[in-house]
Design an enzyme around this catalytic site. Structure first.
Site, PDB file in Angstrom:
ATOM      1  N   ASP A 152     -32.687  43.785 -85.678  1.00 49.04           N
ATOM      2  CA  ASP A 152     -32.348  42.645 -84.822  1.00 49.04           C
ATOM      3  C   ASP A 152     -32.555  43.017 -83.357  1.00 49.04           C
ATOM      4  O   ASP A 152     -32.511  44.193 -82.990  1.00 49.04           O
ATOM      5  CB  ASP A 152     -30.885  42.208 -85.037  1.00 49.04           C
ATOM      6  CG  ASP A 152     -30.649  40.735 -84.735  1.00 49.04           C
ATOM      7  OD1 ASP A 152     -30.516  39.947 -85.692  1.00 49.04           O
ATOM      8  OD2 ASP A 152     -30.647  40.368 -83.536  1.00 49.04           O
ATOM      9  N   TYR A 195     -40.550  24.331 -82.832  1.00 51.91           N
ATOM     10  CA  TYR A 195     -39.924  24.956 -84.002  1.00 51.91           C
ATOM     11  C   TYR A 195     -40.669  24.571 -85.278  1.00 51.91           C
ATOM     12  O   TYR A 195     -41.038  25.429 -86.091  1.00 51.91           O
ATOM     13  CB  TYR A 195     -38.461  24.514 -84.071  1.00 51.91           C
ATOM     14  CG  TYR A 195     -37.684  25.111 -85.210  1.00 51.91           C
ATOM     15  CD1 TYR A 195     -37.235  26.423 -85.153  1.00 51.91           C
ATOM     16  CD2 TYR A 195     -37.398  24.370 -86.355  1.00 51.91           C
ATOM     17  CE1 TYR A 195     -36.519  26.979 -86.209  1.00 51.91           C
ATOM     18  CE2 TYR A 195     -36.690  24.909 -87.406  1.00 51.91           C
ATOM     19  CZ  TYR A 195     -36.245  26.215 -87.328  1.00 51.91           C
ATOM     20  OH  TYR A 195     -35.541  26.756 -88.382  1.00 51.91           O
ATOM     21  N   ASP A 243     -37.301  43.842 -81.099  1.00 56.07           N
ATOM     22  CA  ASP A 243     -37.750  42.465 -80.847  1.00 56.07           C
ATOM     23  C   ASP A 243     -38.993  42.262 -81.710  1.00 56.07           C
ATOM     24  O   ASP A 243     -40.031  42.890 -81.473  1.00 56.07           O
ATOM     25  CB  ASP A 243     -38.081  42.303 -79.356  1.00 56.07           C
ATOM     26  CG  ASP A 243     -38.637  40.922 -79.021  1.00 56.07           C
ATOM     27  OD1 ASP A 243     -38.997  40.165 -79.942  1.00 56.07           O
ATOM     28  OD2 ASP A 243     -38.718  40.609 -77.818  1.00 56.07           O
ATOM     29  N   VAL A 244     -38.896  41.382 -82.700  1.00 57.69           N
ATOM     30  CA  VAL A 244     -39.998  41.257 -83.666  1.00 57.69           C
ATOM     31  C   VAL A 244     -41.284  40.706 -83.034  1.00 57.69           C
ATOM     32  O   VAL A 244     -42.347  40.778 -83.646  1.00 57.69           O
ATOM     33  CB  VAL A 244     -39.612  40.384 -84.890  1.00 57.69           C
ATOM     34  CG1 VAL A 244     -38.505  41.045 -85.693  1.00 57.69           C
ATOM     35  CG2 VAL A 244     -39.251  38.964 -84.473  1.00 57.69           C
ATOM     36  N   LYS A 277     -42.843  26.995 -87.860  1.00 62.60           N
ATOM     37  CA  LYS A 277     -42.496  27.152 -89.278  1.00 62.60           C
ATOM     38  C   LYS A 277     -43.634  26.660 -90.178  1.00 62.60           C
ATOM     39  O   LYS A 277     -43.851  27.206 -91.266  1.00 62.60           O
ATOM     40  CB  LYS A 277     -41.192  26.423 -89.576  1.00 62.60           C
ATOM     41  CG  LYS A 277     -39.969  27.019 -88.868  1.00 62.60           C
ATOM     42  CD  LYS A 277     -39.704  28.448 -89.302  1.00 62.60           C
ATOM     43  CE  LYS A 277     -38.384  28.976 -88.749  1.00 62.60           C
ATOM     44  NZ  LYS A 277     -38.075  30.343 -89.221  1.00 62.60           N
ATOM     45  N   SER A 293     -38.547  26.673 -92.982  1.00 59.47           N
ATOM     46  CA  SER A 293     -37.560  25.614 -92.684  1.00 59.47           C
ATOM     47  C   SER A 293     -38.094  24.325 -93.268  1.00 59.47           C
ATOM     48  O   SER A 293     -39.319  24.163 -93.419  1.00 59.47           O
ATOM     49  CB  SER A 293     -37.414  25.470 -91.164  1.00 59.47           C
ATOM     50  OG  SER A 293     -36.765  24.256 -90.836  1.00 59.47           O
ATOM     51  N   THR A 335     -24.602  28.170 -88.987  1.00 60.58           N
ATOM     52  CA  THR A 335     -24.803  29.534 -88.457  1.00 60.58           C
ATOM     53  C   THR A 335     -24.642  29.513 -86.940  1.00 60.58           C
ATOM     54  O   THR A 335     -24.511  28.454 -86.323  1.00 60.58           O
ATOM     55  CB  THR A 335     -26.226  30.054 -88.776  1.00 60.58           C
ATOM     56  OG1 THR A 335     -27.157  29.230 -88.080  1.00 60.58           O
ATOM     57  CG2 THR A 335     -26.532  30.053 -90.260  1.00 60.58           C
TER      58      THR A 335
HETATM   59  N1  LIG Z   1     -29.515  27.398 -89.291  1.00 65.82           N
HETATM   60  C1  LIG Z   1     -30.281  26.444 -89.809  1.00 65.82           C
HETATM   61  O1  LIG Z   1     -29.872  25.281 -89.928  1.00 65.82           O
HETATM   62  C2  LIG Z   1     -31.673  26.768 -90.278  1.00 65.82           C
HETATM   63  C3  LIG Z   1     -32.383  25.809 -91.003  1.00 65.82           C
HETATM   64  C4  LIG Z   1     -33.662  26.110 -91.469  1.00 65.82           C
HETATM   65  C5  LIG Z   1     -34.196  27.358 -91.217  1.00 65.82           C
HETATM   66  N2  LIG Z   1     -33.487  28.284 -90.506  1.00 65.82           N
HETATM   67  C6  LIG Z   1     -34.103  29.591 -90.263  1.00 65.82           C
HETATM   68  O2  LIG Z   1     -33.293  30.597 -90.798  1.00 65.82           O
HETATM   69  C7  LIG Z   1     -33.465  31.790 -90.050  1.00 65.82           C
HETATM   70  C8  LIG Z   1     -32.112  32.326 -89.636  1.00 65.82           C
HETATM   71  O3  LIG Z   1     -31.484  31.356 -88.826  1.00 65.82           O
HETATM   72  P1  LIG Z   1     -29.932  31.421 -88.485  1.00 65.82           P
HETATM   73  O4  LIG Z   1     -29.455  30.025 -88.509  1.00 65.82           O
HETATM   74  O5  LIG Z   1     -29.267  32.467 -89.293  1.00 65.82           O
HETATM   75  O6  LIG Z   1     -30.009  31.889 -86.948  1.00 65.82           O
HETATM   76  P2  LIG Z   1     -29.006  32.783 -86.104  1.00 65.82           P
HETATM   77  O7  LIG Z   1     -29.271  32.462 -84.675  1.00 65.82           O
HETATM   78  O8  LIG Z   1     -27.615  32.620 -86.595  1.00 65.82           O
HETATM   79  O9  LIG Z   1     -29.506  34.259 -86.405  1.00 65.82           O
HETATM   80  C9  LIG Z   1     -30.795  34.656 -86.028  1.00 65.82           C
HETATM   81  C10 LIG Z   1     -30.832  36.148 -85.789  1.00 65.82           C
HETATM   82  O10 LIG Z   1     -32.166  36.480 -85.358  1.00 65.82           O
HETATM   83  C11 LIG Z   1     -32.060  37.377 -84.262  1.00 65.82           C
HETATM   84  N3  LIG Z   1     -33.253  37.300 -83.419  1.00 65.82           N
HETATM   85  C12 LIG Z   1     -33.603  36.305 -82.583  1.00 65.82           C
HETATM   86  N4  LIG Z   1     -34.732  36.620 -81.942  1.00 65.82           N
HETATM   87  C13 LIG Z   1     -35.110  37.843 -82.392  1.00 65.82           C
HETATM   88  C14 LIG Z   1     -36.194  38.699 -82.098  1.00 65.82           C
HETATM   89  N5  LIG Z   1     -37.119  38.368 -81.173  1.00 65.82           N
HETATM   90  N6  LIG Z   1     -36.288  39.879 -82.745  1.00 65.82           N
HETATM   91  C15 LIG Z   1     -35.348  40.230 -83.646  1.00 65.82           C
HETATM   92  N7  LIG Z   1     -34.289  39.466 -83.964  1.00 65.82           N
HETATM   93  C16 LIG Z   1     -34.168  38.281 -83.334  1.00 65.82           C
HETATM   94  C17 LIG Z   1     -30.809  36.926 -83.524  1.00 65.82           C
HETATM   95  O11 LIG Z   1     -30.319  37.949 -82.653  1.00 65.82           O
HETATM   96  C18 LIG Z   1     -29.877  36.607 -84.678  1.00 65.82           C
HETATM   97  O12 LIG Z   1     -29.155  37.738 -85.089  1.00 65.82           O
HETATM   98  C19 LIG Z   1     -34.366  31.435 -88.874  1.00 65.82           C
HETATM   99  O13 LIG Z   1     -35.687  31.824 -89.163  1.00 65.82           O
HETATM  100  C20 LIG Z   1     -34.235  29.927 -88.798  1.00 65.82           C
HETATM  101  O14 LIG Z   1     -35.361  29.329 -88.209  1.00 65.82           O
HETATM  102  C21 LIG Z   1     -32.243  28.023 -90.036  1.00 65.82           C
END
Ligand SMILES: NC(=O)c1ccc[n+]([C@@H]2O[C@H](COP(=O)([O-])OP(=O)(O)OC[C@H]3O[C@@H](n4cnc5c(N)ncnc54)[C@H](O)[C@@H]3O)[C@@H](O)[C@H]2O)c1
Length: 250
Positions: free
Chosen positions: A38, A155, A64-65, A159, A142, A190
């Site tokens: 992360d 976004y 940072d990915v 995706k 997503s 989340t």
């Molecule tokens: N929450 C939703 O409703 C939802 C819906 C569909 C898809 N998603 C997808 O699910 C995945 C997780 O989402 P979430 O809701 O758990 O988000 P979140 O914000 O709760 O967690 C995301 C994590 O990614 C880390 N992160 C962000 N940028 C980064 C980077 N450059 N390098 C490394 N780490 C990084 C953040 O620090 C965090 O710990 C994402 O890909 C999101 O697009 C989420």
């Protein structure tokens, strides 16, 4: 738990929060040694510590990915530290809601860099290790990657690109026995969604596209799908985009 990941090393990006943290916990519960990756160092160290204290095995990596050098260094380090790599779960992601006319170039670029370039870079770094064990990749897309979502153009575009990255890699890596799939959630409770706000003038009939009678998911309910796809039980699955969205794309 059944131990589907006993003796396996799994890398999870975005492991400090939300779905990534739930996935790291689930995989560790099932026997995996988890490389928790992360950009949030304190957060990811906390998750690794929690897992290790609970008798599970994990190690934190700050990365940072979207940074090509950092990704190469992280995967070199984790495969040396943990003795290889059996699966990669690309969960890290960012986003925002905004009228498209108000999206700044910097926001577009950052969302594409983290959500699309990031998984490309981690796949590049992981594939040489996955080849040795016929491993697999799970990309978190997503519902916005397979249908239009209003006020989420960067976004959704990122995706949608990730869905096609998944399918392209699935075909290219078939001869090597590597499976590549996507899991596509809808709304989850989340840290990400806690910080998102629709534009105040958003028409309610458009916002209906986000809603399902199943309600907002807990991240654990999607982590279980990721764990299944990453396990040998899904051995016939490759190039698939598994909707775990409570029916928003049905
Ligand atoms: N929450 C939703 O409703 C939802 C819906 C569909 C898809 N998603 C997808 O699910 C995945 C997780 O989402 P979430 O809701 O758990 O988000 P979140 O914000 O709760 O967690 C995301 C994590 O990614 C880390 N992160 C962000 N940028 C980064 C980077 N450059 N390098 C490394 N780490 C990084 C953040 O620090 C965090 O710990 C994402 O890909 C999101 O697009 C989420």
């Amino acid at each position: 738990m059944s131990g589907r990941f006993d003796g396996r090393v799994v890398a999870v990006t975005g492991a400090a929060a939300g779905l990534g943290r739930a996935t790291a916990r689930r995989l560790a519960d099932e026997g995996a040694v988890v490389a928790c990756i992360d950009i949030d160092l304190e957060g990811v160290e906390g998750v690794a510590k929690e897992l290790n204290q609970g008798g599970r095995r994990a190690r934190a990596y700050h990365c940072d990915v979207s940074d090509p050098t950092a990704v190469q260094e992280t995967f070199a380090a984790l495969t040396t530290d943990l003795g290889g790599l059996h699966a990669l779960c690309n969960v890290a992601g960012i986003g925002m809601f905004s009228h498209t006319t108000e999206v700044r170039y910097e926001d577009w670029s950052r969302i594409i860099a983290v959500n699309l370039t990031g998984p490309f870079l981690t796949c590049q770094a992981a594939i040489p290790h996955l080849v040795r064990v016929k491993g697999n990749i799970v990309n978190v897309a997503s519902d916005g990657g397979t249908k239009g979502l209003p006020f989420a153009a960067p976004y959704s575009a990122s995706k949608g690109g990730l869905v096609m990255l998944t399918k392209s890699l699935a075909v290219e890596l078939m001869p090597m026995g590597i499976r590549v799939n996507a899991v596509s959630p809808g709304g989850m409770q989340t840290e990400m969604t806690a910080g998102w706000r629709f534009p105040p003038d958003a028409p309610s009939e458009l916002l209906a596209r986000f809603i399902t009678p199943f309600g907002v998911a807990a991240p654990e309910d999607v982590a279980s799908v990721i764990a299944f796809v990453a396990s040998d039980e899904a051995c016939r699955l490759t190039g698939a985009v598994i909707a775990a969205d409570g029916g928003t794309t049905a």
